[in-house]
Design a protein around this motif. Sequence first.
Motif, PDB file in Angstrom:
ATOM      1  N   THR A  27      50.543  37.553  46.704  1.00 14.41           N
ATOM      2  CA  THR A  27      50.343  38.185  45.420  1.00 14.41           C
ATOM      3  C   THR A  27      51.727  37.560  44.671  1.00 14.41           C
ATOM      4  OG1 THR A  27      49.319  40.081  46.371  1.00 14.41           O
ATOM      5  CG2 THR A  27      50.154  40.028  43.898  1.00 14.41           C
ATOM      6  N   PRO A  97      48.566  46.021  45.346  1.00 11.39           N
ATOM      7  CA  PRO A  97      47.612  47.041  44.559  1.00 11.39           C
ATOM      8  C   PRO A  97      47.881  48.624  44.825  1.00 11.39           C
ATOM      9  CG  PRO A  97      46.571  45.061  45.764  1.00 11.39           C
ATOM     10  CD  PRO A  97      48.022  45.263  46.293  1.00 11.39           C
ATOM     11  N   ARG A 122      44.057  50.590  36.744  1.00 11.47           N
ATOM     12  CA  ARG A 122      44.258  49.270  36.466  1.00 11.47           C
ATOM     13  C   ARG A 122      44.611  48.373  37.447  1.00 11.47           C
ATOM     14  NH1 ARG A 122      47.962  46.505  31.642  1.00 11.47           N
ATOM     15  NH2 ARG A 122      47.477  44.468  31.626  1.00 11.47           N
ATOM     16  N   TYR A 123      45.542  48.761  38.410  1.00 10.51           N
ATOM     17  CA  TYR A 123      46.224  47.784  39.377  1.00 10.51           C
ATOM     18  C   TYR A 123      45.644  48.278  40.708  1.00 10.51           C
ATOM     19  CZ  TYR A 123      48.930  45.677  35.768  1.00 10.51           C
ATOM     20  OH  TYR A 123      49.481  45.225  34.623  1.00 10.51           O
ATOM     21  N   VAL A 126      42.425  45.549  43.840  1.00 14.83           N
ATOM     22  CA  VAL A 126      42.516  43.997  43.155  1.00 14.83           C
ATOM     23  C   VAL A 126      42.198  43.262  44.371  1.00 14.83           C
ATOM     24  CG1 VAL A 126      43.983  42.094  42.542  1.00 14.83           C
ATOM     25  CG2 VAL A 126      44.203  44.705  41.746  1.00 14.83           C
ATOM     26  N   SER A 127      41.145  42.158  44.322  1.00 16.13           N
ATOM     27  CA  SER A 127      40.710  41.422  45.085  1.00 16.13           C
ATOM     28  C   SER A 127      41.764  40.646  45.854  1.00 16.13           C
ATOM     29  CB  SER A 127      39.736  40.365  44.455  1.00 16.13           C
ATOM     30  OG  SER A 127      39.616  39.248  45.512  1.00 16.13           O
ATOM     31  N   GLU A 128      41.683  40.275  47.042  1.00 19.68           N
ATOM     32  CA  GLU A 128      42.866  39.807  47.741  1.00 19.68           C
ATOM     33  C   GLU A 128      42.918  38.330  47.313  1.00 19.68           C
ATOM     34  OE1 GLU A 128      43.756  40.221  51.937  1.00 19.68           O
ATOM     35  OE2 GLU A 128      43.009  42.447  51.632  1.00 19.68           O
ATOM     36  N   ASN A 130      42.658  37.039  44.331  1.00 16.22           N
ATOM     37  CA  ASN A 130      43.384  37.041  43.022  1.00 16.22           C
ATOM     38  C   ASN A 130      44.824  37.274  43.320  1.00 16.22           C
ATOM     39  OD1 ASN A 130      43.899  37.055  40.513  1.00 16.22           O
ATOM     40  ND2 ASN A 130      42.712  39.009  39.933  1.00 16.22           N
ATOM     41  N   SER A 132      47.203  36.210  41.182  1.00 14.39           N
ATOM     42  CA  SER A 132      47.986  36.128  40.130  1.00 14.39           C
ATOM     43  C   SER A 132      47.795  37.658  39.137  1.00 14.39           C
ATOM     44  CB  SER A 132      47.348  34.943  39.281  1.00 14.39           C
ATOM     45  OG  SER A 132      46.110  35.119  39.033  1.00 14.39           O
ATOM     46  N   TRP A 133      47.069  38.711  39.835  1.00 15.30           N
ATOM     47  CA  TRP A 133      46.863  39.853  39.140  1.00 15.30           C
ATOM     48  C   TRP A 133      47.918  40.475  38.391  1.00 15.30           C
ATOM     49  CZ3 TRP A 133      49.106  44.374  40.341  1.00 15.30           C
ATOM     50  CH2 TRP A 133      49.448  44.526  41.712  1.00 15.30           C
ATOM     51  N   ALA A 134      49.186  40.429  38.832  1.00 11.31           N
ATOM     52  CA  ALA A 134      50.317  41.242  38.143  1.00 11.31           C
ATOM     53  C   ALA A 134      51.030  40.157  37.281  1.00 11.31           C
ATOM     54  CB  ALA A 134      51.255  41.297  39.591  1.00 11.31           C
ATOM     55  N   ASP A 136      49.970  39.227  34.380  1.00 10.65           N
ATOM     56  CA  ASP A 136      49.706  39.597  33.167  1.00 10.65           C
ATOM     57  C   ASP A 136      50.718  40.891  32.491  1.00 10.65           C
ATOM     58  OD1 ASP A 136      48.938  41.934  34.513  1.00 10.65           O
ATOM     59  OD2 ASP A 136      46.988  42.302  33.450  1.00 10.65           O
TER      60      ASP A 136
END
Length: 140
Positions: A27, A97, A122-123, A126-128, A130, A132-134, A136
């Motif tokens: 991540t 997450p 929101r967090y 989260v798919s492993e 993905n 780049s989720w943090a 944003d």
Amino acid sequence: MAEKPKTSPYRGSNKHKNRPANGRKGTLCPEWTHKTPDGGYGNDPFNHNWLKTVAHQLFEESKPDPDGSGKRYATLRGIAFASQKTDDGTWHGYPEPWNKVPSELKDNWLQQGKVTKRELKRYSGVSEQNVSWALDSDDE
């Protein structure tokens, strides 16, 4: 009183940076976590002033996993961060997450106002794939 060491026990890892690196990425950390006050981002985790980063501050304020996993957890800007020991005795951290954070810590931070129910939702989950989720949170 013993003098504190001049080097940080915390050191970032290129595995969690949005930079070229060998191997599989974990991540990715938002830029604000490892930026120094002079604007440096530290492309080399061994030659970066980690003591002046938010990542180091988060590590210093982190709480141990009540379940005894050896991990430590902290939160800022609605994101949970986990840290774990590396092979060289330092620690590195990364966004985690909320569904992977111990409930006791989540509940305490929610009660203290360090995180909101909206951010937890929101967090979470989260798919492993993905990694780049943090990122944003760099826009906030």
